[in-house]
Scaffold this motif. Structure first.
Motif, PDB file in Angstrom:
ATOM      1  N   GLU A   1      94.963  25.718  58.248  1.00  7.31           N
ATOM      2  CA  GLU A   1      94.930  26.834  57.269  1.00  7.31           C
ATOM      3  C   GLU A   1      93.710  27.734  57.814  1.00  7.31           C
ATOM      4  N   MET A   2      92.676  27.284  57.736  1.00  2.00           N
ATOM      5  CA  MET A   2      91.381  28.007  57.927  1.00  2.00           C
ATOM      6  C   MET A   2      91.604  28.619  59.382  1.00  2.00           C
ATOM      7  N   LEU A   3      91.795  27.890  60.274  1.00  4.77           N
ATOM      8  CA  LEU A   3      92.103  28.329  61.722  1.00  4.77           C
ATOM      9  C   LEU A   3      93.086  29.647  61.709  1.00  4.77           C
TER      10      LEU A   3
ATOM     11  N   PHE B   1      92.440  30.435  70.968  1.00 12.82           N
ATOM     12  CA  PHE B   1      92.007  31.434  71.518  1.00 12.82           C
ATOM     13  C   PHE B   1      93.365  31.953  72.365  1.00 12.82           C
ATOM     14  N   ILE B   2      94.391  31.358  72.792  1.00 12.64           N
ATOM     15  CA  ILE B   2      95.472  31.685  73.517  1.00 12.64           C
ATOM     16  C   ILE B   2      96.250  32.961  72.612  1.00 12.64           C
ATOM     17  N   ALA B   3      96.348  32.399  71.368  1.00 13.51           N
ATOM     18  CA  ALA B   3      96.885  33.477  70.371  1.00 13.51           C
ATOM     19  C   ALA B   3      96.002  34.808  70.235  1.00 13.51           C
ATOM     20  N   LEU B   4      94.956  34.757  70.256  1.00  7.28           N
ATOM     21  CA  LEU B   4      93.935  35.773  70.158  1.00  7.28           C
ATOM     22  C   LEU B   4      93.969  36.591  71.368  1.00  7.28           C
ATOM     23  N   GLU B   5      93.816  36.073  72.430  1.00 11.90           N
ATOM     24  CA  GLU B   5      94.240  36.875  73.833  1.00 11.90           C
ATOM     25  C   GLU B   5      95.602  37.179  73.962  1.00 11.90           C
ATOM     26  N   ALA B   6      96.546  36.653  73.562  1.00  8.32           N
ATOM     27  CA  ALA B   6      97.951  37.244  73.525  1.00  8.32           C
ATOM     28  C   ALA B   6      97.965  38.326  72.575  1.00  8.32           C
ATOM     29  N   GLY B   7      97.278  38.377  71.517  1.00 11.10           N
ATOM     30  CA  GLY B   7      97.340  39.493  70.533  1.00 11.10           C
ATOM     31  C   GLY B   7      96.744  40.751  70.984  1.00 11.10           C
TER      32      GLY B   7
ATOM     33  N   LEU C   1      91.648  32.838  59.821  1.00 12.08           N
ATOM     34  CA  LEU C   1      90.578  33.300  60.947  1.00 12.08           C
ATOM     35  C   LEU C   1      91.097  34.065  61.946  1.00 12.08           C
ATOM     36  N   GLN C   2      92.204  33.311  62.486  1.00 12.66           N
ATOM     37  CA  GLN C   2      92.817  34.089  63.657  1.00 12.66           C
ATOM     38  C   GLN C   2      93.572  35.380  63.064  1.00 12.66           C
ATOM     39  N   GLN C   3      94.123  35.455  62.122  1.00 15.03           N
ATOM     40  CA  GLN C   3      94.877  36.578  61.469  1.00 15.03           C
ATOM     41  C   GLN C   3      93.672  37.750  61.185  1.00 15.03           C
TER      42      GLN C   3
END
Length: 98
Positions: free
Chosen positions: A6-8, A90-96, A11-13
């Motif tokens: 949940e925290m990740l 990090f994959i999701a951050l980079e894709a975003g 933070l990702q959002q």
């Protein structure tokens, strides 16, 4: 485990909405100890995440998923990276950012 995920996610959002935060998180990957740098940044931001939290969250998630399949008799090989929430973060951050 759920709390770490949940925290990740939270933070990702945040990072997907804040380019400076995203850059700061991505920079942690260049540190001598990337896991440690990432977790230190998480704690600085108010997310109590430690290195073992990241490792155990992925392992516990996959183990729970496999136990729930076919009465726990599921024995398929693990896909590369499916238990690595650090990398998936990090994959999701980079894709975003594309």
């Amino acid at each position: 485990m759920d709390h770490t995920l949940e925290m990740l996610y939270e933070l990702q959002q945040r990072a997907l909405q804040d380019d400076l935060l995203k850059m700061e998180l991505l920079e942690t990957r260049k540190a001598e100890d990337p896991y440690g740098a990432f977790c230190a940044k998480c704690r600085q931001l108010g997310y109590e995440i430690y290195e073992m939290d990241l490792i155990l969250a992925g392992e516990e998630f996959v183990a729970a998923m496999k136990r729930s399949t076919n009465g726990g008799g599921e024995n398929s090989p693990m896909l590369l990276g499916e238990d690595d929430f650090y990398e998936m973060f990090f994959i999701a951050l980079e894709a975003g950012s594309e």
